[in-house]
Design a protein around this motif. Structure first.
Motif, PDB file in Angstrom:
ATOM      1  N   ARG A 155       0.817  -1.221   0.000  1.00 28.49           N
ATOM      2  CA  ARG A 155       0.000   0.000   0.000  1.00 28.49           C
ATOM      3  C   ARG A 155       0.845   1.263   0.000  1.00 28.49           C
ATOM      4  NH1 ARG A 155      -4.066  -2.364   4.431  1.00 28.49           N
ATOM      5  NH2 ARG A 155      -5.676  -3.212   3.064  1.00 28.49           N
ATOM      6  N   ASP A 156       2.084   1.170   0.427  1.00 22.80           N
ATOM      7  CA  ASP A 156       2.899   2.392   0.466  1.00 22.80           C
ATOM      8  C   ASP A 156       3.456   2.744  -0.918  1.00 22.80           C
ATOM      9  OD1 ASP A 156       4.969   0.432   0.206  1.00 22.80           O
ATOM     10  OD2 ASP A 156       6.386   1.787   1.168  1.00 22.80           O
ATOM     11  N   LYS A 188      -0.785   5.554  -4.547  1.00 21.98           N
ATOM     12  CA  LYS A 188      -1.986   5.995  -3.830  1.00 21.98           C
ATOM     13  C   LYS A 188      -3.232   5.189  -4.143  1.00 21.98           C
ATOM     14  CE  LYS A 188      -2.116   9.970  -6.939  1.00 21.98           C
ATOM     15  NZ  LYS A 188      -1.048   9.358  -7.770  1.00 21.98           N
ATOM     16  N   ALA A 189      -3.331   4.602  -5.339  1.00 18.63           N
ATOM     17  CA  ALA A 189      -4.484   3.732  -5.604  1.00 18.63           C
ATOM     18  C   ALA A 189      -4.348   2.447  -4.790  1.00 18.63           C
ATOM     19  CB  ALA A 189      -4.606   3.418  -7.091  1.00 18.63           C
ATOM     20  N   ALA A 242      -2.994   2.228  -1.959  1.00 14.22           N
ATOM     21  CA  ALA A 242      -3.242   2.543  -0.546  1.00 14.22           C
ATOM     22  C   ALA A 242      -4.690   2.294  -0.162  1.00 14.22           C
ATOM     23  CB  ALA A 242      -2.863   3.991  -0.246  1.00 14.22           C
ATOM     24  N   LYS A 243      -5.551   2.225  -1.168  1.00 19.46           N
ATOM     25  CA  LYS A 243      -6.986   2.052  -0.893  1.00 19.46           C
ATOM     26  C   LYS A 243      -7.450   0.628  -1.127  1.00 19.46           C
ATOM     27  CE  LYS A 243      -7.934   6.525  -0.410  1.00 19.46           C
ATOM     28  NZ  LYS A 243      -8.916   7.325   0.296  1.00 19.46           N
ATOM     29  N   ARG A 260      -7.934  -3.470  -0.793  1.00 23.16           N
ATOM     30  CA  ARG A 260      -8.065  -4.450   0.274  1.00 23.16           C
ATOM     31  C   ARG A 260      -6.963  -5.507   0.200  1.00 23.16           C
ATOM     32  NH1 ARG A 260     -10.908  -0.735   1.248  1.00 23.16           N
ATOM     33  NH2 ARG A 260     -13.174  -0.760   1.211  1.00 23.16           N
ATOM     34  N   PRO A 298     -12.899   0.188  -7.590  1.00 26.85           N
ATOM     35  CA  PRO A 298     -12.454   0.824  -6.346  1.00 26.85           C
ATOM     36  C   PRO A 298     -13.589   1.421  -5.516  1.00 26.85           C
ATOM     37  CG  PRO A 298     -11.760   2.127  -8.259  1.00 26.85           C
ATOM     38  CD  PRO A 298     -12.337   0.841  -8.788  1.00 26.85           C
ATOM     39  N   GLU A 351      -1.787  10.915 -13.489  1.00 25.10           N
ATOM     40  CA  GLU A 351      -1.987  10.943 -12.044  1.00 25.10           C
ATOM     41  C   GLU A 351      -2.676   9.659 -11.558  1.00 25.10           C
ATOM     42  OE1 GLU A 351      -1.622  12.829  -8.433  1.00 25.10           O
ATOM     43  OE2 GLU A 351      -0.801  13.427 -10.349  1.00 25.10           O
ATOM     44  N   ALA A 352      -3.512   9.092 -12.388  1.00 32.89           N
ATOM     45  CA  ALA A 352      -4.279   7.917 -11.969  1.00 32.89           C
ATOM     46  C   ALA A 352      -3.902   6.683 -12.787  1.00 32.89           C
ATOM     47  CB  ALA A 352      -5.776   8.201 -12.073  1.00 32.89           C
ATOM     48  N   GLU A 401      -4.408   3.371 -10.924  1.00 29.13           N
ATOM     49  CA  GLU A 401      -5.819   3.050 -10.714  1.00 29.13           C
ATOM     50  C   GLU A 401      -6.441   2.537 -12.013  1.00 29.13           C
ATOM     51  OE1 GLU A 401      -8.275   6.200  -9.116  1.00 29.13           O
ATOM     52  OE2 GLU A 401     -10.114   5.094  -9.537  1.00 29.13           O
ATOM     53  N   ASP A 402      -6.142   3.211 -13.123  1.00 25.90           N
ATOM     54  CA  ASP A 402      -6.729   2.810 -14.402  1.00 25.90           C
ATOM     55  C   ASP A 402      -6.284   1.412 -14.806  1.00 25.90           C
ATOM     56  OD1 ASP A 402      -7.952   5.223 -14.399  1.00 25.90           O
ATOM     57  OD2 ASP A 402      -6.564   6.196 -15.794  1.00 25.90           O
ATOM     58  N   LEU A 415      -2.603  13.665  -0.960  1.00 31.93           N
ATOM     59  CA  LEU A 415      -1.650  12.588  -0.704  1.00 31.93           C
ATOM     60  C   LEU A 415      -2.363  11.292  -0.393  1.00 31.93           C
ATOM     61  CD1 LEU A 415       1.018  14.175   1.632  1.00 31.93           C
ATOM     62  CD2 LEU A 415       1.470  13.067  -0.546  1.00 31.93           C
ATOM     63  N   GLY A 417      -6.524   9.041  -3.000  1.00 33.65           N
ATOM     64  CA  GLY A 417      -5.851   8.575  -4.202  1.00 33.65           C
ATOM     65  C   GLY A 417      -6.775   8.194  -5.345  1.00 33.65           C
ATOM     66  N   LEU A 418      -8.047   7.959  -5.054  1.00 37.85           N
ATOM     67  CA  LEU A 418      -8.915   7.482  -6.115  1.00 37.85           C
ATOM     68  C   LEU A 418      -9.429   8.646  -6.953  1.00 37.85           C
ATOM     69  CD1 LEU A 418     -10.979   4.827  -4.142  1.00 37.85           C
ATOM     70  CD2 LEU A 418      -8.975   4.470  -5.584  1.00 37.85           C
ATOM     71  N   ARG A 419      -9.634   8.358  -8.225  1.00 38.32           N
ATOM     72  CA  ARG A 419     -10.121   9.365  -9.163  1.00 38.32           C
ATOM     73  C   ARG A 419     -11.376  10.066  -8.626  1.00 38.32           C
ATOM     74  NH1 ARG A 419      -8.984  10.117 -14.547  1.00 38.32           N
ATOM     75  NH2 ARG A 419      -7.769   8.262 -14.922  1.00 38.32           N
ATOM     76  N   VAL A 449     -11.214   4.180   3.276  1.00 42.54           N
ATOM     77  CA  VAL A 449     -10.099   4.181   4.205  1.00 42.54           C
ATOM     78  C   VAL A 449      -8.786   4.151   3.412  1.00 42.54           C
ATOM     79  CG1 VAL A 449      -9.060   2.965   6.156  1.00 42.54           C
ATOM     80  CG2 VAL A 449     -11.515   2.786   5.747  1.00 42.54           C
ATOM     81  N   ALA A 450      -7.883   5.056   3.739  1.00 37.07           N
ATOM     82  CA  ALA A 450      -6.548   5.007   3.123  1.00 37.07           C
ATOM     83  C   ALA A 450      -5.565   4.613   4.218  1.00 37.07           C
ATOM     84  CB  ALA A 450      -6.156   6.360   2.557  1.00 37.07           C
ATOM     85  N   TYR A 451      -4.661   3.751   3.885  1.00 32.36           N
ATOM     86  CA  TYR A 451      -3.664   3.352   4.854  1.00 32.36           C
ATOM     87  C   TYR A 451      -2.360   4.047   4.525  1.00 32.36           C
ATOM     88  CZ  TYR A 451      -7.063  -0.024   6.374  1.00 32.36           C
ATOM     89  OH  TYR A 451      -8.207  -0.594   6.864  1.00 32.36           O
ATOM     90  N   TYR A 494       1.755   4.967   6.094  1.00 32.95           N
ATOM     91  CA  TYR A 494       2.780   4.343   6.925  1.00 32.95           C
ATOM     92  C   TYR A 494       3.863   5.343   7.253  1.00 32.95           C
ATOM     93  CZ  TYR A 494       0.247   0.447   5.093  1.00 32.95           C
ATOM     94  OH  TYR A 494      -0.776  -0.402   4.786  1.00 32.95           O
TER      95      TYR A 494
END
Lengths: 304, 413
Positions: free
Chosen positions: A139-140, A143-144, A146-147, A149, A162, A292-293, A296-297, B55, B58-60, B71-73, B75
């Motif tokens: 997740r680090d 940013k996609a 990070a969300k 599961r 998402p 930027e995404a 995610e895409d 930061l 993150g999602l569009r 929820v964003a995680y 660290y």
């Protein structure tokens, strides 16, 4: 009477969580597979899987989605490690997807097989009937991610939605799915790049040599140091340079950049990672720079 | 180095993203390329300041709407601890996301704006943290710079919150005056509030005693997977793999296995790295017993004189997480520790108003983000403890059998 201190260090806590995830999948799914790229994260993942089932063998095969554009050191490592562990290796070949007309090779000097991997991956999941695929994403990293599961549901098209993810509470994972759907499982979700390196050091996990500083002939392109080879010809006016570098990530040679470094041991790398001011994907991956995404895409389409 | 998980609740207006941004920035956990990307996007959108929310959002869809949905995680680490931040949205329509983030948290941070004082949502967040039994609560009274660092303002908010919190089940509460934007009391102690005698937020999180948050008394080992190598030197090996959910297990301990009730003794506790003398939560280990008894996934190893409740009838507080409402008479798949079964909702005893804590006993359904007390009948006995005694053996999820969506999160009473 002595007072015991029941504390678990962060690497032990992360390991315990990952091992729990591996066992959960082995218990609840019929045909899991571990996606193995030869990169450090999938190497750590394999190491954790070995711990989860010891003294039994890992009860699922390992699959390499092979773009055909590999670092030779990484392929050599893959074959050696798989033989040592006695696990079955499945190779899903992007070249075969191209030859059979499933995907079309990009053209031009900045062509990459990275996006083609998604089709090869999904075809292989369907062909072998895999219902769970372990991936080494953290997740680090992005940013996609990070969300996302730990158990990430994919529909029959392999798509990630998402906005419609299953809530994930405590350590209760919901792996239920219909036929043709599958779950991507990310046992390293809560690990950071630094955790990975600290763990590699603590566990003395061998890595492909390209992770450590070495002299290499490179070409500077788009702010990255790429390795000119048969798959990455020089463009007009480009000149090669010699540098002492290492790789922070390992992927397709056409889009994986090296970083200048003299770190030749894991300890050196831990110190370097702790001090670095660039994320590993930002520093080394051309594929994430599209927008930027971008991640995610690609993930929506079924990417790792 | 210990690991601490904390959840943050609040909205952009409370300065939550600024606070997280500050913690990440001051612990050097934000990278140059991330910051540049955020600055670029902020400039394109015409934001007046670098929007640190970008930061984590993150999602569009989140970036488009300028809100946190999921929820964003995040660290970060200091020399003392590794931190996992579950950054959760504060609005009532995202209650399920906060519940999710709080479920694994050692600590919850609730933010209030010093100018506005406690709001309805501050009380809701405190209630959810107590419902999820987050052991440590920190009220961050933020934006103190905008009230001239006035002790009177802080004391009034702190007193009002302590008064409210006393009605909830909150183990450990700390109140800290701060300014996330100016950096007061976030990482280092502020010179602007000499009247405040406590520590900075980061120092507090580094020093928080979390070892006692786990239950180290009641031995609970849900069997997750049976390891049988059937090979060479391990032909007769049979080990029960799982993650310790409670207590301390040692070789030589007398145990019973549920549901059979058969007694045995722990022969050894093993890992690939060698045997361990003691196993405690949250270690993942393999337990071998002295007797060959039939044990499979979903069974539970515990001590003869300290057993969980074994019952097909479960009373629980449930947070509903799906658009399709819960109706009494509904049947769901239930997952509790490593055990899966089916559950029938016998009764909705009441629905709780998460803002007023009023109990509506006339309620007929539970909708998305609503919380109520349910009585369930389960097809197989579950081995449970009250959630307040053990968050692992006291929790379950409900899954819709038709769509496979996770629809409910339960805390056993």
């Amino acid at each position: 009477m002595t007072t015991a201190v029941y504390e678990l260090g962060h690497l032990d806590a992360l390991e315990a969580e990952s091992v729990h995830v591996f066992r959960e999948v082995a218990a609840e799914f019929e045909r899991p597979v571990l996606l193995f790229s030869g990169g450090k994260d999938s190497i750590v993942m394999l190491h954790l899987a070995e711990k989860a089932f010891w003294p039994a063998r890992i009860p699922f095969p390992v699959m390499h989605v092979d773009t055909g554009h590999n670092f030779p050191e990484v392929l050599e490592y893959r074959d050696r490690r798989v033989a040592e562990m006695g696990v079955q290796l499945v190779i899903a070949s992007v070249q075969e997807s191209i030859d059979s007309g499933r995907v079309r090779e990009q053209r031009g000097p900045r062509a990459s097989r990275n996006p083609l991997q998604t089709v090869t991956l999904l075809d292989a999941i369907e062909k072998y009937g895999f219902d769970a695929a372990f991936g080494g994403a953290r997740r680090d990293e992005e940013k996609a991610r990070a969300k996302e599961r730990v158990f990430s549901f994919r529909d029959e098209f392999g798509q990630w939605d998402p906005k419609n993810q299953r809530p994930e509470l405590w350590s209760l994972y919901n792996g239920r799915h219909a036929r043709g759907e599958h779950i991507r499982v990310f046992p390293l979700s809560n690990w950071t790049e630094l955790d990975i390196w600290q763990y590699i050091g603590r566990e003395r996990i061998p890595l492909p040599s390209i992770y450590f500083a070495h002299r290499r002939t490179l070409v500077a392109r788009d702010g990255m140091l790429l390795w000119p080879c048969a798959h990455l010809p020089l463009l007009d006016g480009e000149q090669t340079l010699e540098a002492t570098v290492r790789y922070r990530t390992v992927g397709d040679v056409t889009c994986t950049g090296a970083v200048e470094s003299t770190a030749s041991t894991v300890e050196d790398i831990v110190a370097e990672v702790a001090a670095t001011r660039l994320t590993e994907r930002g520093a080394t991956r051309a594929d994430d720079r599209a927008s930027e995404a971008a991640m995610e895409d690609r993930k929506r389409e079924g990417y790792f | 180095m210990e690991m601490l998980r904390f959840a943050t609740a609040g909205s952009v207006d409370d300065g939550k993203s600024t606070l997280i941004g500050r913690l990440l920035y001051d612990t050097k956990s934000i990278f140059t390329d991330q910051l540049e990307a955020v600055e670029r996007t902020s400039a394109q959108r015409g934001d007046e300041y670098t929007n640190l929310a970008l930061l984590t959002d993150g999602l569009r869809a989140e970036r488009e709407q300028g809100i946190t949905i999921d929820v964003a995680y995040r660290y970060f680490a200091t020399p003392r601890r590794k931190f996992i931040v579950a950054d959760t949205p504060g609005h009532i329509q995202y209650t399920r996301n906060m519940v999710t983030g709080a479920s694994t948290a050692n600590a919850a941070l609730i933010l209030v704006d010093a100018r506005k004082g406690l709001l309805e949502q501050s009380r809701r967040h405190a209630f959810l943290a107590s419902l999820l039994r987050v052991p440590h609560l920190v009220l961050c009274v933020n934006k103190m710079d905008l009230v001239d660092y006035d002790q009177g303002v802080f004391d009034a908010i702190a007193a009002e919150f302590r008064n409210f919190a006393s009605k909830l089940d909150i183990g450990d509460l700390t109140v800290i005056p701060m300014s996330a934007l100016a950096g007061d009391n976030v990482v280092s102690r502020s010179v602007n509030m000499p009247w405040y005698e406590g520590t900075s937020l980061l120092h507090h999180l580094e020093e928080l005693h979390i070892a006692s948050d786990r239950n180290l008394i009641d031995v609970r080992f849900p069997v997750q997977y049976v390891i049988r190598p059937y090979s060479g030197s391990h032909l007769d090996y049979r080990g029960y793999a799982g993650q310790v959910a409670g207590g301390v297990l040692k070789p030589g301990d007398d145990v019973v296995v549920l549901p059979s009730g058969l007694p045995s003794r722990i022969h050894s506790i093993e890992t690939k790295d060698g045997p361990v003398a003691e196993a405690f939560p949250p270690m993942s280990v393999t337990v071998r017993l002295e007797d060959e008894i039939d044990i499979s996934r979903g069974d539970m190893i515990c001590r003869p004189h300290n057993q969980p409740s074994v019952s097909q009838d479960v009373e629980a507080m449930v947070c509903w997480m799906h658009d399709d409402p819960m109706r009494p008479g509904g049947k769901y798949a239930i997952k509790h520790t490593t055990r899966s079964a089916r559950a029938l909702v016998k009764e909705l005893r009441y629905r709780l108003d998460v803002n007023t804590l009023h109990r509506d006993e006339e309620a007929a359904t539970l909708g998305l983000n609503e919380i109520g007390r349910l009585r369930l009948r389960v097809t197989a006995p579950l081995f449970t403890d009250p959630y307040r005694v053990n968050r692992t053996t006291g929790s379950f999820i409900l899954v819709d059998e038709a769509t496979n969506a996770t629809v409910g999160a339960g805390m056993i009473l």
